[in-house]
Design an enzyme around this catalytic site. Structure first.
Site, PDB file in Angstrom:
ATOM      1  N   GLU A 445      25.054 -64.421  24.120  1.00 28.56           N
ATOM      2  CA  GLU A 445      25.052 -65.583  23.225  1.00 28.56           C
ATOM      3  C   GLU A 445      24.748 -66.892  23.955  1.00 28.56           C
ATOM      4  O   GLU A 445      25.521 -67.842  23.927  1.00 28.56           O
ATOM      5  CB  GLU A 445      26.387 -65.666  22.479  1.00 28.56           C
ATOM      6  N   GLU A 516      27.246 -55.463  19.614  1.00 24.36           N
ATOM      7  CA  GLU A 516      28.501 -55.744  18.907  1.00 24.36           C
ATOM      8  C   GLU A 516      28.301 -55.351  17.454  1.00 24.36           C
ATOM      9  O   GLU A 516      27.288 -55.677  16.846  1.00 24.36           O
ATOM     10  CB  GLU A 516      28.890 -57.220  18.994  1.00 24.36           C
TER      11      GLU A 516
END
Length: 1011
Positions: A445, A516
């Site tokens: 991220e 994820e």
């Protein structure tokens, strides 16, 4: 003030005098010591863990100028154990934040008042080390540090979760020495360490000294090559030395037999080559390790060698040529009392639990783990996505333009290139010899830009044998299409329909990895089966890692001494993300949540299909990738009326990986005289392993057998006795042979139940649509509350009753439910019928108003008096279950208590319901209570907490159990999903029926009434 250079805000400086990154190893004095794998067996290893002198300063400006020199004010210093996170030792602010940086965003600058910790340690050097080169290794220091030895400056390092090594030979002297370390809470590297976690500081991993020969092996890289079909393996061991030295190598198999050897004089750089015919290959199911010993001068180095080949080909992920699924979890370093300081036993506890629950993959979220953790993954057998210590998440919300600029700002800025490269170089160099590593990850991220591309290019140049992963380059970041440097397509929380669309689009050539998915926060996740159905149905979908492994709660005690786990904001930390750190498959103290049980059986290695249940023929599918099923026993039993009628055990057939075959279970099909026969198969380990005892269950299956019911169940004898009903004001009194009921004609609801004078209902029954929001209701909760679901009350329009010709009492009512200031949510018609036997039959017809969000639940709530603690039910158990979270429970008849039905989630929420219940009993110890049944299986819950109690509480210690037992009999409850971070709850698991009917019965019983 301390006179040091401000390296912590200088982008051009990642280190001063730090040794180049290298493979992890410990030099030993002999082969026997090296074979033990115990660092303390090495005469060239000296651990500096223990008590250090420590002082904390809220600003580096307050640190004395001479702290690293000899001091006489030792009494003013505290004792602090190293390794540790100083926030867990009573210093500084405990702070949890997910997205936000904990300081003003002004890269590369950090706050002027930058907290600092000073560490001082005196230590002795053995005389035997006098002629050696001496190094100090810090395995992990957050976030940067300066080092002095005997008052002389040695160096500087930043990058929190990878080793920093310094040659301190020139600073050391015989006998006693003094080391001083200055640790800063923040540095420019902190902009690259904005992970979703508690923000810890200090020397949090091991510190040790190494003694080396003057000329020694500096670095080792074991590269592998294979003939076609893996008939022969060639191990090329590239060795870097500090000068000319003879290096001898021996490769041993797991039994200690030398199978290959080599020797060469190496001056700077060279290599040894070892050939192995018919090598035993390493994989997560069979983690076979060879041992490579390298000997030079007085030193012996040992490296695990797991021969394996990792490839991405034809849109699939291949290990040793086999297409596999990555059955993974994301794992942070987290300990409820030590923070990010993780003892080895704690690491092993995690790995054992993972193996027991069919997990084969770990993503090191979001930084490299302790080097010993990697060794354990080699040994226990895990595929590791090894992630660089890199996340700039806070950049995305520091500005108004997440996708177009802010989130990419550092990644696209060439001034940060070397800082990015430093992050990947140090993890690749440290872990390049671990067979467990199957992907290098460029971080998490952090947007995407030229700096990531530089990281990938360096990695591919250094190690072409391992694929490269990075999710931040996913298509959500518009306009960034240069992803050729990445080997897999990586996504987060993409819905099942969308990943299937990816898999079926021929334009997509890379395998898709869900780094994820399925957010395991609180009472969840509930969407696992759908994901794994998709993964198995599409070769291009290679699996994924659930977010995440463990809750990150910090153990605390309330005023009454009751333990609880604290989360963001509990320590006055701001900004914080509250309980978003309580999002694991296991609790902070490693107790499995039911979500982990669901994951275990969704990813089970054996799948069973019924072929002919009349003759016991089943088909077994082997979902292992490398082993057959012969290591498992099949335990089977046939039950009727919860009684075992037949049982047995047989060895699982030798079915090859990814294949299926038939098996016959040798039961004789008998006609049951009461209930349907139930066949249960349990697949258990034949032999003990490193992670489980023999007899441990890895998979199970259940089937209802095709048995015709030949004899109806005998009815409980009830005297023929007329019912008497009479109105008393707003109350309808109904009396039978040994029972007395009261209905409230104003509300149209049952108000009281008594049998033989025993009170079995302590408040009027109510229809309920509200549940205490689970964490995965985060996205829908506000809509529910805006619609008034949490405060909906009944409005009864009319009620009338009559006594039928058969003597039964009928009561009909018309009602609606809604909240103050809101339009009506639903309309209902209810019919209550009381038979002479005392059984109450209820039929409720509901029509839900349009344009409202789906309902949390619909059902009847009953409040039973104190003492109604004993629970018996038939349905799915023994644990909680929900419409989308029930693969781990099985059909049966279960006995439990109200207390034991409670699942103690850190953030109180809906818990403990049983989906698919056929009937249930709530009774006192003498067996006096109520029996509930329905025409269709229903959701059943018994608790000492009202939904409102659970909704209001923020921590478990705030809950005050009621003496009464609160029972919910639900037509349906919406599923758990994973929408705290994941996709919306699938429509089939939403209670979105516009019209439905719910029928159930209630009967007061004594124990002698029942089966």
């Amino acid at each position: 003030m301390l006179n040091i250079k401000r390296y912590w805000e200088d982008l051009s400086v990642m280190q001063i005098n730090r040794e180049a990154a290298r493979a992890h190893y410990i030099p030993y004095g002999d082969k026997e010591g090296a074979s033990s794998g115990k660092r303390g067996y090495s005469p060239y290893y000296q651990l500096l863990n223990g008590i250090w002198k420590f002082r904390y300063y809220s600003s580096i400006a307050d640190v004395p100028a001479d702290f690293y020199e000899a001091h006489t004010d030792a009494e003013q210093w505290d004792d602090l154990i190293v390794p540790s996170c100083w926030q867990m030792q009573g210093y500084d602010q405990r702070h949890y934040t997910n997205l936000n940086y904990p300081f003003n965003v002004d890269p590369p600058f950090v706050p002027t008042d930058n907290p600092a910790g000073t560490y001082v340690r005196e230590f002795n050097i053995a005389d035997e080390w006098e002629a050696k080169e001496k190094y100090i290794v810090f395995e992990g220091v957050n976030s940067c540090f300066y080092l002095w030895v005997n008052g002389e400056f040695v160096g500087y390092s930043q990058g929190s979760r990878v080793p920093a090594e310094f040659n301190i030979s020139s600073q050391l002297r015989p006998g006693k020495n003094r080391m001083a370390v200055l640790v800063l809470k923040w540095c420019d590297g902190s902009y690259l360490e904005d992970q979703d976690a508690w923000r810890y500081t200090g020397i949090f991993r091991d510190v040790y000294l190494l003694a080396r020969d003057t000329v020694h092996m500096k670095d080792v890289f074991n590269r592998q090559a294979f003939d076609e079909g893996f008939a022969r393996a060639v191990l090329t061991t590239e060795i870097e030395t500090t000068g000319s030295t003879t290096v001898a190598g021996e490769l041993e198999d797991a039994d200690g037999h030398v199978i290959a050897s080599a020797q060469a004089v190496i001056d700077g750089k060279g290599a040894l080559t070892f050939e192995v015919q018919q090598p035993k290959l390493w994989n997560a199911e069979q983690p076979y390790l060879y041992r490579l010993y390298l000997m030079s001068g007085e030193e012996v180095l040992k490296f695990p060698v797991g021969f394996r080949q990792i490839k991405v080909a034809d849109g699939q992920f291949l290990v040793n040529g086999q297409s596999i699924k990555l059955k993974g979890v994301n794992r942070h370093d987290s300990h409820p009392e030590l923070g990010q300081t993780i003892p080895v036993k704690h690491m092993i506890q995690d790995l054992v639990l993972m193996k027991q629950h069919n997990v084969n993959t770990i993503r090191t979220a979001h930084y490299p783990n302790d080097s010993r953790f990697m060794e354990l993954c080699d040994e226990y057998g895990f595929y590791v996505i090894d992630e660089a210590d890199l996340e700039t998440h806070g950049m995305g919300i520091a500005g108004p333009d997440w996708n177009q600029q802010s989130v990419h700002r550092l990644s696209a800025n060439p001034e940060w290139r070397e800082a990015y490269l430093d992050r990947i170089v140090r993890v690749v160099e440290r872990d390049k010899n671990h067979p467990c590593v199957v992907m290098w990850s460029l971080g998490n991220e952090s947007g995407y830009g030229v700096n990531h591309i530089a990281m990938a290019e360096w990695t591919r140049e250094r190690d072409r044998s391992i694929p490269i992963h990075y999710e931040g380059a996913a298509p959500i970041n518009e306009g960034l299409t240069d992803t050729a440097c990445l080997d897999v397509e990586s996504r987060m929380y993409t819905s099942v329909p969308d990943i299937v669309a990816y898999a079926t689009d021929d334009k997509n050539t890379k395998p898709l990895f869900m780094c994820e998915y399925s957010h395991a926060m609180g009472q969840g996740p509930g969407d696992l089966r759908e994901y794994w159905d998709a993964f198995y149905n599409h070769p291009k979908l290679i699996g994924g890692c659930v977010w995440e492994w463990s809750d990150h709660g910090i153990l605390q005690h309330a005023e009454d001494g009751k333990p609880y786990y604290a989360y963001g904001g509990d320590f006055g930390d701001s900004p914080n993300d509250k309980h978003f750190c309580i999002d694991g498959l296991v609790s902070s103290d490693r107790k499995p949540h039911t979500g982990l049980l669901e994951l275990k059986y969704v990813m089970a290695p054996v799948v069973v299909k019924a072929i002919d249940l009349q003759t016991g023929i089943l088909e077994l599918e082997n979902r292992y990738d490398f082993v057959d099923l012969s290591h498992l026993d099949i335990y089977w039993k046939v039950e009727s009326s919860a009684q075992i009628m037949q049982q047995g055990r047989l060895s699982a057939p030798n079915i090859a990986p990814h294949h299926s075959d038939k098996v016959t279970i040798p039961y004789q099909l008998n006609q049951a005289d009461t209930e349907v026969n139930l066949l249960t198969l349990s697949f258990k380990l034949k032999q003990e392993t490193k992670w489980a005892d023999s007899g441990y269950e890895l998979a199970f299956a259940q089937f209802e057998l095709p048995v015709e019911q030949t004899a109806p169940k005998k009815a409980v004898f009830r005297p023929k006795h007329p019912l008497h009903a009479a109105e008393q004001g707003q109350l309808l009194q109904v009396e039978g042979f040994d029972f007395r009921y009261v209905f409230n004609l104003a509300s149209g609801m049952l108000q009281s139940i008594e049998r033989n004078g025993v009170v079995m209902l302590s408040a009027p029954a109510q229809y309920k649509i509200w549940r205490a929001p689970i964490d995965n209701d985060a996205q829908i909760k506000e809509k529910w509350q805006d619609a008034g679901y949490d405060r909906a009350v009944m409005k009864t329009y009319h009620t009338h009753w009559n006594q039928e010709t058969d003597g039964s009492i009928h009561m009909e009512s018309s009602f609606s439910m809604g909240a103050v200031g809101k339009f009506v949510l639903l309309h209902g018609e209810a019919v209550w019928k009381i038979a002479a036997t005392g059984e109450i039959a209820i039929k409720t017809d509901i029509k839900v108003a349009e344009d409202h969000p789906f309902l949390p639940r619909f059902g009847l709530q009953l409040i039973l008096p104190q003492g109604m603690e004993q629970i018996e039910y038939e349905g799915l158990g023994p644990d909680e279950s929900y419409i989308d979270k029930r693969q781990y429970v099985r059909q049966g008849r279960f006995h439990t208590t109200v207390n034991d039905m409670f699942e103690n989630y850190v953030m109180p929420q809906e818990n403990g319901s049983r989906y698919g219940t056929k009937w249930a009993i709530a009774a006192n110890h003498q067996g006096m209570g109520l029996r509930f049944a329905a025409t269709e299986p229903f959701s059943f819950n018994a608790s000492h907490f009202m939904p409102e109690d659970l909704t209001a509480a923020m921590h478990t210690y705030e809950l005050k159990a009621r003496k009464e037992t609160i029972v919910h009999l639900d037509y349906k409850m919406s599923g758990a999903g994973s929408n705290s971070c994941g996709p919306e709850l699938l429509p089939e698991y939403q209670l979105n029926d516009q019209a439905f009917a719910f029928e159930l019965t209630i009967r007061p019983i004594f124990s002698e009434d029942e089966e």
